[in-house]
Design a protein around this motif. Structure first.
Motif, PDB file in Angstrom:
ATOM      1  N   SER A 181       1.053   4.120  -2.990  1.00  0.00           N
ATOM      2  CA  SER A 181       0.791   5.531  -2.689  1.00  0.00           C
ATOM      3  C   SER A 181       1.927   6.413  -3.180  1.00  0.00           C
ATOM      4  O   SER A 181       1.694   7.501  -3.711  1.00  0.00           O
ATOM      5  CB  SER A 181       0.602   5.722  -1.183  1.00  0.00           C
ATOM      6  OG  SER A 181      -0.489   4.973  -0.734  1.00  0.00           O
ATOM      7  N   ILE A 182       3.148   5.955  -3.014  1.00  0.00           N
ATOM      8  CA  ILE A 182       4.300   6.715  -3.501  1.00  0.00           C
ATOM      9  C   ILE A 182       4.260   6.806  -5.024  1.00  0.00           C
ATOM     10  O   ILE A 182       4.542   7.854  -5.604  1.00  0.00           O
ATOM     11  CB  ILE A 182       5.614   6.072  -3.014  1.00  0.00           C
ATOM     12  CG1 ILE A 182       5.737   6.259  -1.508  1.00  0.00           C
ATOM     13  CG2 ILE A 182       6.817   6.660  -3.729  1.00  0.00           C
ATOM     14  CD1 ILE A 182       6.847   5.452  -0.875  1.00  0.00           C
ATOM     15  N   VAL A 193       1.592   6.777  -6.941  1.00  0.00           N
ATOM     16  CA  VAL A 193       0.540   7.728  -7.319  1.00  0.00           C
ATOM     17  C   VAL A 193       1.022   9.152  -7.092  1.00  0.00           C
ATOM     18  O   VAL A 193       0.833  10.023  -7.950  1.00  0.00           O
ATOM     19  CB  VAL A 193      -0.756   7.447  -6.519  1.00  0.00           C
ATOM     20  CG1 VAL A 193      -1.763   8.559  -6.689  1.00  0.00           C
ATOM     21  CG2 VAL A 193      -1.350   6.114  -6.952  1.00  0.00           C
ATOM     22  N   ALA A 194       1.650   9.402  -5.959  1.00  0.00           N
ATOM     23  CA  ALA A 194       2.166  10.752  -5.685  1.00  0.00           C
ATOM     24  C   ALA A 194       3.201  11.148  -6.727  1.00  0.00           C
ATOM     25  O   ALA A 194       3.211  12.291  -7.193  1.00  0.00           O
ATOM     26  CB  ALA A 194       2.770  10.806  -4.283  1.00  0.00           C
ATOM     27  N   VAL A 243       0.823  -1.210   0.000  1.00  0.00           N
ATOM     28  CA  VAL A 243       0.000   0.000   0.000  1.00  0.00           C
ATOM     29  C   VAL A 243       0.859   1.263   0.000  1.00  0.00           C
ATOM     30  O   VAL A 243       0.628   2.154  -0.822  1.00  0.00           O
ATOM     31  CB  VAL A 243      -1.001  -0.033   1.179  1.00  0.00           C
ATOM     32  CG1 VAL A 243      -1.689   1.306   1.354  1.00  0.00           C
ATOM     33  CG2 VAL A 243      -2.033  -1.132   0.955  1.00  0.00           C
ATOM     34  N   PRO A 244       1.873   1.380   0.856  1.00  0.00           N
ATOM     35  CA  PRO A 244       2.703   2.595   0.776  1.00  0.00           C
ATOM     36  C   PRO A 244       3.441   2.719  -0.555  1.00  0.00           C
ATOM     37  O   PRO A 244       3.598   3.823  -1.069  1.00  0.00           O
ATOM     38  CB  PRO A 244       3.689   2.446   1.936  1.00  0.00           C
ATOM     39  CG  PRO A 244       3.035   1.516   2.882  1.00  0.00           C
ATOM     40  CD  PRO A 244       2.230   0.588   2.028  1.00  0.00           C
TER      41      PRO A 244
END
Length: 53
Positions: free
Chosen positions: A22-23, A25-26, A18-19
């Motif tokens: 998220s990275i 996507v950012a 998950v992290p």
């Protein structure tokens, strides 16, 4: 007992995934466009200075 170990491995993989997503996507929405914009801006500036010479 092996089932508990497999379940813990799956949970650990999900927590780590998950992290990372998220990275990613950012990076695609915020960081990369800024980098690309800076590069394009710098290239325009270099090309303008070369054409004036």
């Amino acid at each position: 007992m092996p089932e508990d170990s497999e379940r813990q491995n799956a949970q650990l993989a999900l927590i780590m995934l998950v992290p990372a997503a998220s990275i990613g996507v950012a990076m695609s929405f915020f960081i990369a466009p800024g980098i690309v914009g800076t590069i394009v801006s710098d290239l325009k500036r270099v090309l303008r200075s070369e054409s004036q010479c």
